[in-house]
Write an enzyme that holds these catalytic residues in place. Structure first.
Site, PDB file in Angstrom:
ATOM      1  N   HIS A 110     -10.205  -5.659  10.276  1.00 14.61           N
ATOM      2  CA  HIS A 110     -10.886  -5.565   8.982  1.00 14.61           C
ATOM      3  C   HIS A 110     -12.266  -4.914   9.122  1.00 14.61           C
ATOM      4  O   HIS A 110     -13.151  -5.167   8.313  1.00 14.61           O
ATOM      5  CB  HIS A 110     -11.070  -6.956   8.349  1.00 14.61           C
ATOM      6  CG  HIS A 110      -9.809  -7.583   7.854  1.00 14.61           C
ATOM      7  ND1 HIS A 110      -8.828  -8.055   8.696  1.00 14.61           N
ATOM      8  CD2 HIS A 110      -9.352  -7.814   6.587  1.00 14.61           C
ATOM      9  CE1 HIS A 110      -7.838  -8.568   7.968  1.00 14.61           C
ATOM     10  NE2 HIS A 110      -8.131  -8.427   6.698  1.00 14.61           N
ATOM     11  N   GLU A 135       0.827  -1.219   0.000  1.00 15.69           N
ATOM     12  CA  GLU A 135       0.000   0.000   0.000  1.00 15.69           C
ATOM     13  C   GLU A 135       0.854   1.259   0.000  1.00 15.69           C
ATOM     14  O   GLU A 135       0.487   2.259  -0.622  1.00 15.69           O
ATOM     15  CB  GLU A 135      -0.955   0.010   1.197  1.00 15.69           C
ATOM     16  CG  GLU A 135      -2.102  -0.999   1.122  1.00 15.69           C
ATOM     17  CD  GLU A 135      -1.721  -2.408   1.544  1.00 15.69           C
ATOM     18  OE1 GLU A 135      -0.541  -2.636   1.914  1.00 15.69           O
ATOM     19  OE2 GLU A 135      -2.598  -3.299   1.498  1.00 15.69           O
TER      20      GLU A 135
HETATM   21  C1  LIG Z   1      -1.482  -4.717   4.676  1.00 18.50           C
HETATM   22  C2  LIG Z   1      -2.481  -5.653   4.099  1.00 18.50           C
HETATM   23  N1  LIG Z   1      -2.819  -5.539   2.805  1.00 18.50           N
HETATM   24  C3  LIG Z   1      -3.723  -6.369   2.259  1.00 18.50           C
HETATM   25  C4  LIG Z   1      -4.324  -7.335   2.998  1.00 18.50           C
HETATM   26  C5  LIG Z   1      -5.379  -8.263   2.392  1.00 18.50           C
HETATM   27  N2  LIG Z   1      -4.852  -9.618   2.272  1.00 18.50           N
HETATM   28  C6  LIG Z   1      -5.077 -10.542   3.210  1.00 18.50           C
HETATM   29  S1  LIG Z   1      -4.273 -11.970   2.904  1.00 18.50           S
HETATM   30  C7  LIG Z   1      -3.631 -11.362   1.473  1.00 18.50           C
HETATM   31  C8  LIG Z   1      -2.741 -12.199   0.631  1.00 18.50           C
HETATM   32  C9  LIG Z   1      -1.535 -12.566   1.386  1.00 18.50           C
HETATM   33  O1  LIG Z   1      -0.687 -13.302   0.587  1.00 18.50           O
HETATM   34  P1  LIG Z   1       0.509 -14.075   1.234  1.00 18.50           P
HETATM   35  O2  LIG Z   1       1.325 -13.127   2.051  1.00 18.50           O
HETATM   36  O3  LIG Z   1       1.211 -14.774   0.126  1.00 18.50           O
HETATM   37  O4  LIG Z   1      -0.152 -15.100   2.239  1.00 18.50           O
HETATM   38  P2  LIG Z   1      -1.117 -16.329   1.904  1.00 18.50           P
HETATM   39  O5  LIG Z   1      -2.506 -15.802   1.981  1.00 18.50           O
HETATM   40  O6  LIG Z   1      -0.785 -16.816   0.565  1.00 18.50           O
HETATM   41  O7  LIG Z   1      -0.833 -17.306   2.976  1.00 18.50           O
HETATM   42  C10 LIG Z   1      -4.042 -10.051   1.265  1.00 18.50           C
HETATM   43  C11 LIG Z   1      -3.656  -9.209   0.116  1.00 18.50           C
HETATM   44  C12 LIG Z   1      -3.975  -7.414   4.361  1.00 18.50           C
HETATM   45  N3  LIG Z   1      -4.553  -8.304   5.163  1.00 18.50           N
HETATM   46  N4  LIG Z   1      -3.051  -6.580   4.879  1.00 18.50           N
END
Ligand SMILES: Cc1ncc(C[n+]2csc(CCOP(=O)(O)OP(=O)(O)O)c2C)c(N)n1
Ligand SMILES: Cc1ncc(C[n+]2csc(CCOP(=O)(O)OP(=O)(O)O)c2C)c(N)n1
Ligand SMILES: [Mg+2]
Ligand SMILES: [Mg+2]
Lengths: 334, 348, 348, 334
Positions: free
Chosen positions: A140, A71
């Site tokens: 959230h 972000e």
């Molecule tokens: C700062 C932030 N940005 C966006 C999100 C929304 N979000 C939650 S999980 C996720 C994907 C995370 O990907 P990864 O780090 O690869 O973890 P995975 O879900 O694959 O275990 C996103 C974008 C968030 N929770 N926090």
């Protein structure tokens, strides 16, 4: 109403808040090639809350751009992009994540025009979702719009209806100032009549009297607009409730609100912000400043009682402001 | 001593059992979520079990772990109680967070679990901080953060790893590269081939291990722990893995196909570890069946417990904001609630 | 064509002149600050001239530059007018920012200068954004950000470089390693030997060049610009350099000694480049003296201009907050100001 | 006043706000080994605004720790450290840089205790400087305390005198809750009497009546406390001005303020925050809610008129709220 105005008012379509925002994006992207959307999974996936939906299919990946989870990077990049000739519309998936990009927001996006003595425009729009009600817990479910409404150099809007969702989104994108759009996630499915005219916008800084009344004014935002309208309908005959959606939090349409208090003498402010130093206090203070001698009863605030949103439904329901709270507030002063 | 280690036969069986427990817990959590029993979101760890279990097997109970939104597997690996976890998912008063946290915030700081975390990238600074406490108080522990592949793009992860490296703190960073951040493949989030390449920016060891192999993960983390305890600073470990389920339950998954999922399933961490134990004569098919049955019972009990448990009282919403309560909130906690107490705020 | 390039004799002389101009500007700015003429803070670029000049010599006028708190040298390198810069330092109405910005915010977006910046690490995201505009509109330009050694620890720098690398944007990141972030030496801020090692985290070229050698900087940036224009993405360049003055004027400098400063002064970028030009027969001592005299006159004129210029009217404080003004602010702009207008806000 | 209290009140020392904060840090670090300080150049350099000064010499680099320029990293680390048994005191050099660490502040530090159902304490203190007046321009002059006062889960204090600077700093460090201390940079040299008792603290949530008066109440913060006291002294004989320093912004001592209005019937709120959605509105609204029928005149707000701090002195002086503004506000309603 003139015949022409009537005709135009007739040209509406029923759509949800979600659809209204999506159509606003679509129309503005068709209208101006420099407008594009970016954010996490806004592309083929259509957005986690499905707002961008099928825009990817029409506009492709350059104009509906998926970003890494960064972000600070993409809000900062949108700021730099806006200063150099394009008009990005950024989605921050949940407003709770705004902290990640707060530096770029407060020190760059909000300040560049001023610090530079007007030597840049800043046509950037940031869309984000707010609010409790879906068991998404404290990280959230926040309602943080008071931060942006308070911070100089940013404009903040918060639609309560499908019409204002479309009109505000379009106005934000057309504006050369940075505008944050705070979308309450619980009203994406709420339907309403939306003007179809492609030049329909809701000017930034104009409140909307959603229902006229004589006894008490409820200034309500986002989800609480609908809930207050329901309460007003319910109380019909008993108490005549005027419901105003400020639509813009900054600038705030003081006149429409104080005019209403001139008529009703009573004010309830309903907004999901935490109560202390929230939206309510500013609305209340402007009324006190501008209509001090019209006020006939103590002002009532309905909001989140300075807690975070807890996860468990009975806890979340406890702290989430709603129509019952608005009704109780009305009853206390009428 | 850790309560399981992959160095002993008993430990290996325990590791297998924990992997099964995670899979059963999350399969069940997914079902109960889809039934509408569990509110909010759930992010399941199915497919990635070897990472959590291999990691925590290399840790001691007093070590700290900072988890992610996909935290159930980390919690179980770290030894948290499935009953209290399930109760939390159900929003019950005696869940780990008394119902305030839910799936994304399960925590037990006493037990070294610094919390699942709804913010991508938030774990590493917390682990760096825990490592700072350890260092400051000269304790014999380490602090470890999990992060997804997506989290590597977050600035706070960069800042945290840089701090830990510059200060030689006893920290370990485990990146679970499950190939996607939500719907976005890892190549669209990063420019490097291996996420462990980022370790070069901190001059710390960076390794990529097979995250479907619990032993490989265990070994990498063990080495990192030794290094951390020796005062040689942090290590960054990338574990290549895969989630079989969608990003969250309800994900329509337009970004991948069955074939890709099948390919990874063929390398299933539980299946292959079980085979290995059988080959080595440390497990029989029958013992495995028994283990599986036990695990199913454990989780069924956890669900029964969770269903049965009480929801919190609405007034509890006002607890735990501060150690020293404030009048702004107390006025709500104490107001009469004849109307059911759902009226929202009004401080007059 | 750039207005100077180190490929031609005229260009090299212009580069030398700009280095002198920077040194004279900043020496004078320091003096006028110490006199109390210039309010606020000033961070001087003296000693680092080769970095700004070598970099901007490799750019075209339409390229974008995002600068730092130590921005005077970047502005002059980019061709900004010393009169308007000095007027800004003096807080005058016709300074670059009409007196609203001061030393830390000089900007001229039309001229490609996206602003000095008071926030460490804020330039790279802005440059990534400018590069996004360039890419989106298929323009033939690049965007470059300067950053200090300290800025490499900032998460937003990491996020910005990762975005530019992942999206193959026409961006260049120049790290001015002047050995300190305020009072803290680079070793206490980072664990790497060379800050260019961080490029590995993005799989982009990373080079360390002698930042006291204007030609070396020029060559590295030229190569990076070609790469960027060819669609091959960003480059990270570390230029090793040194500031002769304190972090800001008034710094008591307990963190270093004269000997260290002397060592760097022996490698002085202006001195050595001048010698080189003389050796190559491109400059005579007399020409140099003349150049120096001219530069002194230019800066003396700039100071005279700045002193003479008008301060802004107090009401101008309310301009430029928005393109479309808001009543919240307009009410103040229009209120009667019999009392001198310093009474602060009151919206009734 | 009892003899004992008189004796204790006698035991004071004159010191500046800067010294008061430094002594508070020193005493708490001597008292509790788990207390340590970290931030950019707080060590041997002594801090850019010289607050930590010589602490490095007494406590060494482990306890007065220089950090890389990484506010997200070290505020996040302080949060993790506080959750695991130490009591960090973090310095964010200028409050404008809080944006860098806003994620860790809003989602971790502020929420962990609540989200975890009370399963952690959060004994972290964040000190930062605010305010205009030294020509530091828009990115080094902000007053952002309303953000922290508004955000649930954080406590916010803002000293106006040397005594409150010391007492609030000590209370913050002893608290198991996250407390932000907002130090106005223009009053570091302001002198005052400070109790020497090592257990002197100013409890979080208690306002201080700095001067008693009968005609009008001025609620003033930070620099404006001193300037309001000067105005009050100046007006003596003409108008009797009560000056209250809330000291804590959250929790806010509503009772002391409303009691005062019960007496004076008139309110001026003076705080350097931008006016819209600032500190003023909350103070005003609490008065309206709790002393509605006592108010005899419209409430007056004195603050920054929703601009950033411009660089040039005449511009900065124009928007910076000061004693003249307080006096004009008093005169409008008395
Ligand atoms: C700062 C932030 N940005 C966006 C999100 C929304 N979000 C939650 S999980 C996720 C994907 C995370 O990907 P990864 O780090 O690869 O973890 P995975 O879900 O694959 O275990 C996103 C974008 C968030 N929770 N926090
Ligand atoms: C986010 C942020 N944190 C802290 C500061 C305070 N600050 C100003 S300059 C500086 C040092 C910067 O060091 P470096 O990046 O190496 O640049 P240099 O001053 O050496 O040119 C610091 C800490 C700031 N301006 N912004
Ligand atoms: Mg992933
Ligand atoms: Mg430096």
């Amino acid at each position: 109403m003139t015949a022409q105005a009537e005709l135009e008012a007739d040209q509406t379509e029923t759509m949800t808040v979600r659809e209204a925002i999506r159509e606003a994006l679509r129309e503005e992207m068709r209208r101006d090639e420099d407008v594009y959307v970016m954010g996490e999974d806004v592309g083929r996936f259509g957005g986690v809350l499905e707002v961008t939906g099928d825009l990817f299919e029409e506009f492709g990946e350059e104009r509906v751009r998926d970003t890494p989870i960064a972000e600070a990077g993409f809000v900062g990049a949108a700021t730099g992009a806006a200063a150099t000739g394009t008009r990005p519309v950024v989605e921050i998936m949940f407003s709770d994540f705004m902290g990640v990009s707060m530096e770029q927001t407060m020190n760059q996006m909000a300040k560049m025009r001023y610090m530079f003595g007007g030597k840049t425009e800043m046509p950037v729009t940031v869309r984000t979702t707010e609010g409790g009600g879906m068991g998404a817990a404290s990280q959230h479910s926040g309602t943080v719009h008071a931060w942006i409404a308070h911070f100089p150099g940013l404009k903040a809007v918060a639609p309560g209806t499908a019409a204002s969702a479309k009109g505000l989104t379009k106005a934000a994108i057309r504006s050369d100032d940075p505008v944050f759009i705070f979308e309450n996630k619980m009203i994406y499915e709420r339907e309403g009549e939306v003007p179809t005219d492609e030049d329909f916008t809701v000017p930034l800084g104009e409140a909307s009297v959603e229902r006229e009344g004589a006894d008490v004014t409820v200034v309500a935002t986002q989800r609480l607009v609908g809930e207050s309208l329901d309460v007003a309908a319910d109380l019909e005959g008993d108490v005549s409730v005027e419901v105003i959606d400020p639509q813009s939090l900054y600038p705030l349409d003081t006149d429409t609100i104080t005019d209403s208090i001139g008529k009703t003498g009573r004010l309830v402010v309903a907004d999901e912000s935490p109560l202390s130093y929230g939206i309510h206090a500013e609305v209340a203070t402007r009324v006190v400043e501008n209509a001090f001698y019209s006020l006939d009863a103590p002002i009532q605030r309905v909001g989140t009682p300075d807690t975070h949103m807890p996860f468990s439904p009975p806890l979340e329901q406890e702290v989430l402001p709603d129509g019952d709270g608005v009704r109780a507030a009305i009853e206390r002063i009428t | 001593m850790s309560d399981y280690t992959l160095e002993t036969e008993a430990g290996r069986r325990e590791a297998l059992r924990r992997m099964l427990l995670i899979r059963e817990f999350d399969t069940t959590a997914g079902e109960r979520f889809n039934d509408g029993d569990i509110p909010g979101f759930v992010h399941l760890y199915i497919g990635e079990e070897a990472v959590g279990v291999g990691t925590c097997g290399a840790l001691e109970p007093e070590d700290y772990v900072a988890s992610t939104h996909r935290g159930h597997g980390h919690c179980i690996s770290k030894g948290l109680d499935p009953e209290l976890m399930m109760a939390e998912l159900y929003g019950k008063a005696d869940g780990y967070c008394n119902g305030k946290g839910g799936s994304m915030h399960i925590a037990d700081v006493e037990a070294g679990m610094l919390g699942a975390n709804g913010i991508v990238g938030a774990g590493p600074p917390l682990a760096t901080g825990a490592a700072l406490t350890i260092d400051y108080q000269d304790r014999d522990q380490v602090a470890l953060a999990f992060g997804g592949d997506g989290s590597v793009a977050q600035g706070q992860v960069h800042e945290a790893v840089n701090l830990a490296a510059t200060w030689d703190l006893p920290a370990i960073f485990v990146i679970e590269n499950n190939q996607y951040g939500e719907a976005t493949p890892v190549e669209k989030q990063h420019n490097v081939d291996n996420l462990s390449d980022t370790a070069g920016a901190y001059d710390i060891p960076g390794v990529t291990v097979d995250g479907m192999d619990v032993t490989a993960v265990y070994e990498a983390v063990s080495e990192a722990r030794d290094r951390a305890l020796a005062g040689d600073g942090p290590t960054l470990i990338e574990a290549e893995t895969y989630r079989y389920r969608g990003h969250y339950e309800g994900d329509h998954e337009p970004y991948r196909d069955e074939a890709e999922i099948e390919q990874w399933r063929e390398r299933d961490a539980i299946e292959s570890f079980k085979e290995r134990l059988i080959e080595r004569g440390e497990l029989t098919e029958a013992e495995f069946e028994e283990m599986q049955a036990e695990v199913e019972e454990t989780i069924a009990d956890a669900v029964a417990y969770a269903k049965d448990a009480d929801l919190p009282d609405p007034e509890q919403a006002y607890d735990d904001m501060f150690g020293e309560p404030v009048p702004e909130i107390q006025q709500f906690a104490s107001r009469p609630r004849a109307d059911g107490g759902t009226e929202g705020g009004d401080p007059t």
